[in-house]
Design an enzyme around this catalytic site. Structure first.
Site, PDB file in Angstrom:
ATOM      1  N   LYS A 111      39.432  49.197  42.894  1.00  0.00           N
ATOM      2  CA  LYS A 111      40.684  49.360  43.651  1.00  0.00           C
ATOM      3  C   LYS A 111      40.439  49.354  45.156  1.00  0.00           C
ATOM      4  O   LYS A 111      41.248  48.836  45.920  1.00  0.00           O
ATOM      5  CB  LYS A 111      41.406  50.632  43.218  1.00  0.00           C
ATOM      6  CG  LYS A 111      42.030  50.439  41.843  1.00  0.00           C
ATOM      7  CD  LYS A 111      42.829  51.623  41.397  1.00  0.00           C
ATOM      8  CE  LYS A 111      43.361  51.381  39.990  1.00  0.00           C
ATOM      9  NZ  LYS A 111      43.529  52.616  39.240  1.00  0.00           N
ATOM     10  N   LYS A 195      43.333  38.432  26.604  1.00  0.00           N
ATOM     11  CA  LYS A 195      44.088  39.644  26.316  1.00  0.00           C
ATOM     12  C   LYS A 195      45.509  39.543  26.858  1.00  0.00           C
ATOM     13  O   LYS A 195      45.718  38.986  27.934  1.00  0.00           O
ATOM     14  CB  LYS A 195      43.354  40.809  26.987  1.00  0.00           C
ATOM     15  CG  LYS A 195      44.079  42.120  27.055  1.00  0.00           C
ATOM     16  CD  LYS A 195      43.264  43.154  27.818  1.00  0.00           C
ATOM     17  CE  LYS A 195      43.961  44.502  27.953  1.00  0.00           C
ATOM     18  NZ  LYS A 195      45.140  44.525  28.794  1.00  0.00           N
ATOM     19  N   LYS A 198      49.846  43.279  31.365  1.00  0.00           N
ATOM     20  CA  LYS A 198      50.781  43.202  32.499  1.00  0.00           C
ATOM     21  C   LYS A 198      50.171  42.397  33.634  1.00  0.00           C
ATOM     22  O   LYS A 198      50.792  41.484  34.157  1.00  0.00           O
ATOM     23  CB  LYS A 198      51.054  44.615  33.038  1.00  0.00           C
ATOM     24  CG  LYS A 198      52.074  45.390  32.279  1.00  0.00           C
ATOM     25  CD  LYS A 198      52.457  46.660  33.034  1.00  0.00           C
ATOM     26  CE  LYS A 198      51.451  47.786  32.848  1.00  0.00           C
ATOM     27  NZ  LYS A 198      51.439  48.370  31.508  1.00  0.00           N
TER      28      LYS A 198
END
Ligand code: ADP
Ligand code: TRP
Length: 330
Positions: A111, A195, A198
């Protein structure tokens, strides 16, 4: 009864991958364990969501999980920020959390690399808050996906460290939950990727209307078809069959498998059938999402009951932790 704790991200909608993967397990777990499921709204603050969206996000996730099968009579379903005991434990555990360790966490590094302008202390201490969520209930098990295993390991380290430092047995070391060694279901994407997710941008959402579901399925990536009988399936076709196995009847799967094997498969027909079966599977959930999300009185009752149960469980652990640290009443 053994305790299970799991946090749910507070943004986005539930997709078929979440539903057939994580959620089905939650629904089974609530039958046999003392479950604490919560919407992790405090964690979402690391990315500064707009205040105008904050409550709406929580409400969407709550409605979708209820519609998809979480039963507030069987589990405590609550909102993280409703349980202040979590924040108090977070303060205590922060004193045992070392900066170097946190900086080495894979999720932090990832992140921080993606958002170099917002490397806040909340992001760094994300695993401490997550450990507090878990340890505050003294959970036996946490159902976690691969990406959360490191965070669970950190929770175990803090449990041990706290107990050792204060010479107590306040915290149990939580274990990851798996269903009798069965590997969890992984729902692939329809775009040829590994996969459905989102962030992969390839998800079929439970709240999608049927026209949207059909459109998404009809766009699934395929190949030019088998060149000879019984040839091995390339991954994109295998993905279609994997989803079909999860949503369609065994007869349907055998029918298209035979068609693949004798080279007479027509992907258009297969996708049409797959789209219908996804629509049928998700229709009742979609209808319940609409009903539940407009029933404010029901939602507020669910959240209030969840809060009460979660706070009672958390207060018991926190009392022991405060005692261990040395807090005393005057
Ligand atoms: P996403 O990957 O779409 O952002 P999350 O990471 O919020 O989804 O996942 C929430 C839960 O759903 C996790 O427990 C995760 O393991 C599970 N999950 C997500 N995508 C899939 C998938 N394609 N197949 C099976 N389970 C999934
Ligand atoms: N970090 C988890 C995720 O991103 C969500 C979460 C927060 C969680 N607190 C938790 C999961 C406690 C399990 C236990 O998916």
């Amino acid at each position: 009864m053994e305790k299970v704790v799991s946090g749910i991200r507070s943004t986005g909608h539930l997709h078929l991958g979440n539903y057939l993967g994580a959620l089905r397990n939650f629904v089974k777990m609530q039958e046999g364990y003392d479950c604490y499921f919560f919407i992790a709204d405090l964690h979402s603050l690391t990315t500064h969501p707009h205040p105008a969206d904050f409550h709406a996000n929580v409400k969407i996730i709550l409605s979708e999980y209820l519609a998809a099968g979480l039963d507030p009579e069987k589990c405590a379903l609550f909102v993280q920020s409703d349980v202040p005991e979590i924040c108090e434990l977070y303060v205590l555990l922060n004193m045992l959390a070392y900066k170097g360790e946190l900086e080495r966490t894979a999720s932090f590094k990832d992140k921080a690399r993606k958002n170099p302008d917002n490397i806040n202390a909340g992001l760094l201490t994300y695993p401490v808050l997550m450990a507090s969520d878990i340890l505050v209930h003294n959970a036996d098990y946490v159902p976690v996906g691969k990406d959360q295993e490191q965070h669970l390991e950190i929770a175990r380290v803090y449990a041990r460290r706290f107990n050792n430092l204060y010479g107590v047995e306040v915290f149990k070391e939580p274990r990851s939950f798996n269903f009798g060694n069965q590997s969890p279901v992984k729902v692939p994407g329809l775009d040829g990727s590994g996969k459905m997710g989102k962030s992969e941008g390839n998800a079929i959402y439970l709240c999608d209307d049927e026209a949207t579901i059909r459109k998404k399925v009809m766009k699934a990536v395929t190949d030019s078809g088998p060149s000879e009988p019984n040839s091995p399936m390339p991954e994109v076709i295998q993905n279609l069959f994997t989803i079909m196995n999860l949503v369609s009847s065994p007869d349907t799967v055998s029918y298209f498998t035979e068609k693949w094997n004798d080279c007479s498969i027509r992907y258009g027909d297969m996708k049409k059938q797959l789209a219908e079966d996804i629509c049928t599977l998700t229709r009742p959930v979609r209808e319940r999402i609409e009903a539940v999300s407009s029933d404010e009185a029901y939602l507020s009752k669910v959240v209030a009951a969840g809060r009460e149960k979660a706070r009672a469980s958390a207060a018991a652990t926190l009392k022991a932790a405060r005692q261990a640290v040395g807090f005393r009443n005057f």
